[in-house]
Design an enzyme around this catalytic site. Sequence first.
Site, mmCIF file in Angstrom:
data_model
loop_
_atom_site.group_PDB
_atom_site.id
_atom_site.type_symbol
_atom_site.label_atom_id
_atom_site.label_comp_id
_atom_site.label_asym_id
_atom_site.label_seq_id
_atom_site.Cartn_x
_atom_site.Cartn_y
_atom_site.Cartn_z
ATOM 1 N N CYS A 61 1.011 -1.246 -0.204
ATOM 2 C CA CYS A 61 0.050 0.136 0.051
ATOM 3 C C CYS A 61 0.976 1.092 -0.005
ATOM 4 O O CYS A 61 1.441 1.753 0.940
ATOM 5 C CB CYS A 61 -0.879 -0.082 1.177
ATOM 6 S SG CYS A 61 -1.885 -1.521 1.299
ATOM 7 N N ALA A 62 1.329 1.519 -1.332
ATOM 8 C CA ALA A 62 2.631 2.251 -1.240
ATOM 9 C C ALA A 62 2.609 3.803 -1.239
ATOM 10 O O ALA A 62 3.262 4.675 -0.919
ATOM 11 C CB ALA A 62 3.375 2.094 -2.509
ATOM 12 N N ALA A 63 1.396 4.413 -1.682
ATOM 13 C CA ALA A 63 1.166 6.119 -2.040
ATOM 14 C C ALA A 63 1.005 6.579 -0.763
ATOM 15 O O ALA A 63 0.559 6.039 0.168
ATOM 16 C CB ALA A 63 0.276 6.257 -2.973
ATOM 17 N N PRO A 64 1.505 7.772 -0.542
ATOM 18 C CA PRO A 64 2.411 8.739 -1.662
ATOM 19 C C PRO A 64 3.772 8.406 -1.773
ATOM 20 O O PRO A 64 4.383 9.170 -2.711
ATOM 21 C CB PRO A 64 2.157 10.036 -1.057
ATOM 22 C CG PRO A 64 1.987 10.045 0.558
ATOM 23 C CD PRO A 64 1.513 8.552 0.678
ATOM 24 N N GLY A 65 4.422 7.330 -1.143
ATOM 25 C CA GLY A 65 5.572 6.655 -1.213
ATOM 26 C C GLY A 65 6.885 7.100 -0.710
ATOM 27 O O GLY A 65 7.890 6.845 -1.127
ATOM 28 N N CYS A 93 -0.342 4.386 11.290
ATOM 29 C CA CYS A 93 -0.135 5.495 12.034
ATOM 30 C C CYS A 93 -1.543 5.600 13.039
ATOM 31 O O CYS A 93 -2.143 6.809 12.802
ATOM 32 C CB CYS A 93 0.264 6.852 11.320
ATOM 33 S SG CYS A 93 -1.102 7.080 9.987
ATOM 34 N N ASP A 121 1.990 -1.145 4.914
ATOM 35 C CA ASP A 121 1.554 -0.001 5.710
ATOM 36 C C ASP A 121 0.161 0.657 5.122
ATOM 37 O O ASP A 121 -0.101 1.489 4.608
ATOM 38 C CB ASP A 121 2.455 1.314 5.247
ATOM 39 C CG ASP A 121 2.199 2.388 5.907
ATOM 40 O OD1 ASP A 121 2.129 2.311 7.260
ATOM 41 O OD2 ASP A 121 2.349 3.452 5.451
ATOM 42 N N ARG A 130 -3.179 9.311 -5.922
ATOM 43 C CA ARG A 130 -2.189 9.250 -5.024
ATOM 44 C C ARG A 130 -1.015 8.614 -5.770
ATOM 45 O O ARG A 130 0.263 8.932 -5.435
ATOM 46 C CB ARG A 130 -2.489 8.256 -3.632
ATOM 47 C CG ARG A 130 -3.416 9.187 -2.738
ATOM 48 C CD ARG A 130 -3.860 8.162 -1.585
ATOM 49 N NE ARG A 130 -3.091 7.618 -0.758
ATOM 50 C CZ ARG A 130 -2.863 8.448 0.653
ATOM 51 N NH1 ARG A 130 -3.471 9.606 0.909
ATOM 52 N NH2 ARG A 130 -1.840 7.921 1.422
HETATM 53 N N1 SAM Z 1 3.139 3.582 2.863
HETATM 54 C C1 SAM Z 1 2.656 4.931 2.421
HETATM 55 C C2 SAM Z 1 3.984 5.929 2.370
HETATM 56 O O1 SAM Z 1 4.617 5.957 3.309
HETATM 57 O O2 SAM Z 1 3.747 6.883 2.058
HETATM 58 C C3 SAM Z 1 1.481 5.494 2.796
HETATM 59 C C4 SAM Z 1 0.109 4.623 2.737
HETATM 60 S S1 SAM Z 1 -1.212 4.958 3.373
HETATM 61 C C5 SAM Z 1 -1.161 4.755 5.077
HETATM 62 C C6 SAM Z 1 -2.159 3.623 2.894
HETATM 63 C C7 SAM Z 1 -2.327 3.482 1.264
HETATM 64 O O3 SAM Z 1 -3.022 2.175 1.096
HETATM 65 C C8 SAM Z 1 -3.300 4.604 0.634
HETATM 66 O O4 SAM Z 1 -2.484 5.293 -0.339
HETATM 67 C C9 SAM Z 1 -4.343 3.675 0.188
HETATM 68 O O5 SAM Z 1 -4.642 4.359 -1.111
HETATM 69 C C10 SAM Z 1 -3.714 2.599 -0.237
HETATM 70 N N2 SAM Z 1 -4.690 1.231 -0.269
HETATM 71 C C11 SAM Z 1 -5.884 1.136 0.579
HETATM 72 N N3 SAM Z 1 -6.480 0.042 0.101
HETATM 73 C C12 SAM Z 1 -5.556 -0.611 -0.620
HETATM 74 C C13 SAM Z 1 -5.565 -1.968 -1.502
HETATM 75 N N4 SAM Z 1 -6.531 -2.823 -1.256
HETATM 76 N N5 SAM Z 1 -4.521 -2.477 -2.398
HETATM 77 C C14 SAM Z 1 -3.813 -1.194 -2.305
HETATM 78 N N6 SAM Z 1 -3.474 -0.296 -1.774
HETATM 79 C C15 SAM Z 1 -4.442 0.142 -0.825
#
Ligand code: SAM
Length: 466
Positions: free
Chosen positions: A234-238, A359, A305, A263
Amino acid sequence: MALYAAAAAVLAGVESRQGSIKGLVYASRFQNVKQLYALVCEAQRYASVLDAVIERAGLLRAEKKLRPHLAQVLVYELLLGRGFRGGGGRWKPVLDRHRARLKAELARLKVQRGVSRNEDLLDAGTRPGAASQVPRFVRVNTLKTCSDDAVDYFKRQGFTYQGRASGLEDLQALRGKCFLLDPLLSELLVFPAQTDLHDHPLYQAGHLILQDKASCLPAMLLAPPPGSQVIDACAAPGNKTSHLAALMKNQGKIFAFDLDAKRLASMATLLARAGVSCCELAEKDFLSVPPSDQRYQQVQYILLDPSCSGSGMLSRQLEEPGAGGPSRERLQALAGFQQRALGHALSFPSLRRLVYSTCSLCREENEDVVQEALQQSAGAFRLAPALPSWPHRGLSTFPGAEHCLRASPDTTLTGGFFVAVFERVEVPSPDSPAEVPPPERAEPGPAPKRRKRRRRAAPGAPPTGP
Ligand code: SAM
């Protein structure tokens, strides 16, 4: 739009839950974003005091055209702020007429509450607390520069470098144009809380990443060596992806997934600016990524994450001090997704180490999710002690939960955070669905011999891939 009208519109939007202060400030298109943001935060912090003074002075009864949020902003400026720096327009003479009465009511409120300073009028929940004392952490992007060069740059700009901190007290004592190296992470610079580096040329050029210390822990604890194959689920915003790439020296491959196209678009910009070249971005539901796909057969490291309630986020603690936590239904929905995502991640056949982070401060999204995953994995994975010297540990809700770590403004001078490190147990359990049977016991065909060697390598050892 004038400053005060814009601030009143943001306050009204926050009250009717149209968005966060930050989101609404940006959406307002007001040119001086910083000025507007600061004014709204302050007016909101003092809202109950302002309302009491406005009510006692009878301001809204006397001025029928003055709306409550605009009144809050104007009275804040008049009594607690810097005077009418935004001009005040047609409302200035109106407020001037009420100035003496408003001042008298503020003074009377202080006498009644037995305090002498305006700040002491704030409720305990809205007092500038630990969250506002968290230093500004800046990760040096080692794909583009190194800590020594970044330190020299700041020194040339008139900052005073105080060396490597020996503990949290040094971080707490930071003031003015001084900065330090973090005691734990050698690529993390630490500045006083109010330092704003968004316009700094090193940040603009991707040499620096503005990232809270707690959010640097997941990549640091996953520690994929250069050449590894990694999934960032779950990578964005990265930010964490770029940290992983830096640890891997851009060698190997990161498969980064996210559902959210917007994102992902900002993530692509962030990664390009940070010089990341080892990452493949995909707009995908991680739950639909098949562990059996040939492309992921070498993946030994996963960072998970997932979306969470964000109850530990500093911006939330600063903007909504004392706000209640997420509802039971929301927590259940989030924890359900987090559990599915963690179970799915643990089913990748060559996985050796996984870091799960949120978080969130809620046990339901943290220790409970981890405990459930350990039970589901039936002995195939265990928790590795995450930074044993870190002072704040997981809640003791199950044996071994102390291997997880927590972070908070009060205990670690960071945002609120949770991290658990899973590692595959050396002797695999034959009935685990996450396990591929070792070659000597495998059904004909599936597991090539070299996978066995790779899975049994010591954590952190260089990969044995081609
Ligand atoms: N790891 C990121 C960073 O450090 O910048 C922050 C991640 S944020 C906490 C959670 C992310 O999970 C969001 O961008 C969301 O769009 C994504 N997300 C939610 N459900 C998901 C899924 N089923 N598969 C992939 N991504 C998902």
